[in-house]
Design a protein around this motif. Sequence first.
Motif, short mmCIF file in Angstrom:
data_model
loop_
_atom_site.label_atom_id
_atom_site.label_comp_id
_atom_site.label_asym_id
_atom_site.label_seq_id
_atom_site.Cartn_x
_atom_site.Cartn_y
_atom_site.Cartn_z
N SER A 27 43.46 -5.60 40.75
CA SER A 27 42.67 -6.75 40.28
C SER A 27 43.54 -7.97 40.10
CB SER A 27 41.96 -6.41 38.96
OG SER A 27 42.89 -6.19 37.93
N ARG A 28 44.74 -7.78 39.54
CA ARG A 28 45.63 -8.92 39.25
C ARG A 28 46.75 -9.03 40.27
NH1 ARG A 28 43.33 -12.48 36.37
NH2 ARG A 28 45.39 -13.42 36.38
N GLU A 76 36.56 -5.72 35.01
CA GLU A 76 37.24 -6.35 33.87
C GLU A 76 36.38 -7.48 33.30
OE1 GLU A 76 41.21 -7.27 35.29
OE2 GLU A 76 41.63 -5.14 35.68
N LEU A 133 30.70 -10.45 35.53
CA LEU A 133 31.05 -9.45 36.55
C LEU A 133 31.23 -10.12 37.91
CD1 LEU A 133 29.00 -6.13 37.05
CD2 LEU A 133 29.68 -7.56 38.96
N SER A 157 38.36 -6.37 39.50
CA SER A 157 38.19 -7.62 38.75
C SER A 157 36.79 -7.70 38.15
CB SER A 157 38.44 -8.83 39.65
OG SER A 157 39.79 -8.86 40.08
N ALA A 158 35.80 -7.28 38.93
CA ALA A 158 34.41 -7.30 38.45
C ALA A 158 34.27 -6.46 37.18
CB ALA A 158 33.48 -6.76 39.53
N SER A 213 40.19 -4.98 44.99
CA SER A 213 40.49 -6.05 44.04
C SER A 213 39.21 -6.66 43.49
CB SER A 213 41.34 -7.14 44.71
OG SER A 213 42.60 -6.61 45.09
N LEU A 214 38.22 -6.84 44.38
CA LEU A 214 36.90 -7.35 44.00
C LEU A 214 36.29 -6.46 42.91
CD1 LEU A 214 34.11 -8.24 46.61
CD2 LEU A 214 33.63 -6.89 44.57
N PRO A 267 47.05 -8.11 43.94
CA PRO A 267 46.47 -7.58 45.18
C PRO A 267 47.55 -7.27 46.20
CG PRO A 267 46.28 -9.97 45.12
CD PRO A 267 46.84 -9.55 43.78
N MET A 268 47.16 -6.56 47.24
CA MET A 268 48.04 -6.36 48.38
C MET A 268 47.18 -6.44 49.64
SD MET A 268 48.81 -2.31 47.79
CE MET A 268 49.58 -1.93 49.37
N LYS A 269 47.82 -6.58 50.80
CA LYS A 269 47.05 -6.60 52.05
C LYS A 269 46.21 -5.33 52.13
CE LYS A 269 49.89 -9.63 54.88
NZ LYS A 269 50.61 -9.83 56.15
N GLY A 270 44.93 -5.47 52.38
CA GLY A 270 44.05 -4.31 52.47
C GLY A 270 43.27 -4.04 51.21
N SER A 271 43.49 -4.84 50.17
CA SER A 271 42.86 -4.52 48.89
C SER A 271 41.64 -5.37 48.55
CB SER A 271 43.88 -4.63 47.75
OG SER A 271 44.10 -5.97 47.36
N THR A 272 41.11 -6.15 49.52
CA THR A 272 40.03 -7.08 49.15
C THR A 272 38.87 -6.38 48.43
OG1 THR A 272 39.12 -6.92 51.40
CG2 THR A 272 40.46 -8.86 50.90
N GLU A 310 45.46 -12.09 53.58
CA GLU A 310 45.06 -11.62 54.92
C GLU A 310 44.49 -12.71 55.81
OE1 GLU A 310 42.89 -7.90 55.16
OE2 GLU A 310 43.34 -7.47 53.05
#
Lengths: 198, 198
Positions: A115-116, A133, B127, A130-131, A126-127, A118-123, B142
């Motif tokens: 969430s805080r 939280e 959210l 974060s949602a 991460s979404l 990210p890395m390549k491939g984490s869209t 990316e």
Amino acid sequence: MKVIVIGATGTIGSAVVKAIGNRYEVIPVSFSKSLIKVDIADSTSITKMFKTTGRIDAVISVAGLAKFGPMTSLTDADFALGLDNKLMGQVNLVRSGTEHINDNGSITLTSGILSRKPMKGSTAISLVNSALEGFVRAAALEMPRGIRINIVSPNWVIDTLKAFNMDPTIGTPVEVVARAYVQALEGAMNGAVIEAIE
Amino acid sequence: MKVIVIGATGTIGSAVVKAIGNRYEVIPVSFSKSLIKVDIADSTSITKMFKTTGRIDAVISVAGLAKFGPMTSLTDADFALGLDNKLMGQVNLVRSGTEHINDNGSITLTSGILSRKPMKGSTAISLVNSALEGFVRAAALEMPRGIRINIVSPNWVIDTLKAFNMDPTIGTPVEVVARAYVQALEGAMNGAVIEAIE
């Protein structure tokens, strides 16, 4: 306290069960490996689970699927998996579960470091993280009868990094992550995002 | 630059169009009031919009619906509205739009202050706003061909607070919020959450 642990047979979940030990009554729940089963993506399954467990003092969720992969290769279904399972699955645990929780009980959900950080491939992940939280920060303002809600955002667990052939030195021991859930269970925090990083 | 502004007729959107002025070519798009229309909740509608506009240099989205209300009164459909419209609508603008954006172009999405500063009734919106911020942080890693992606998290706009009979002194003038979008358009930031608070 009577504590449901959802995802009790996973890497983090089993460490949470161990960390609670015999100080409280733990009801382990999982998708397929526990006596009581739940599919958090199915709200009927959630309702049925709470009917089976009866009244409880706390819910700890260490469950939820979301898809890792390059954004250009993620399909609509891949995004939907995270929304339906890890995100709305845990949101629905709160929406259905609150009425089954005793006064001054607690709910603890799980997001994750992506969430805080990210890395390549984490869209998609991460979404979702974060949602969750954002949801918990807001839901904390509306919980009834002294019930608290918090979320643990675990760092990568060392064992998981090893399983993925990633550098384990950036990880956190699973026992340290598990301790964050016990802190949320026994503490007084409400609406907190607990970053479980050593 | 050729810049699509989606939600161009809304409170913030029209201020963004005004702030860009005639320095760039603006293509205003909205759900119903512009020559070019889009329903961001419908990915076919998004695809059609990009076919109509042709290649562009930037996409600014100031669009998206999500439901406000006490968590106990929000229905599954209320949560789904935010997920399908403001959240996945904007995510799909990125997924479909990137290929239509020229090298070194940019995408700017919109979240909102309730991601970080929730209030009673904001669970579904907090959210969605937090989800968008997590997505943008990850997507920035990316983006191809020098294309940047950022998100503006506007404070309450003074005019909106007045319309809701809320205290307008906690708000931000819409011109200040609009400036944040211009900064994202003209700046070098990537993966930034730009808090538009005076």
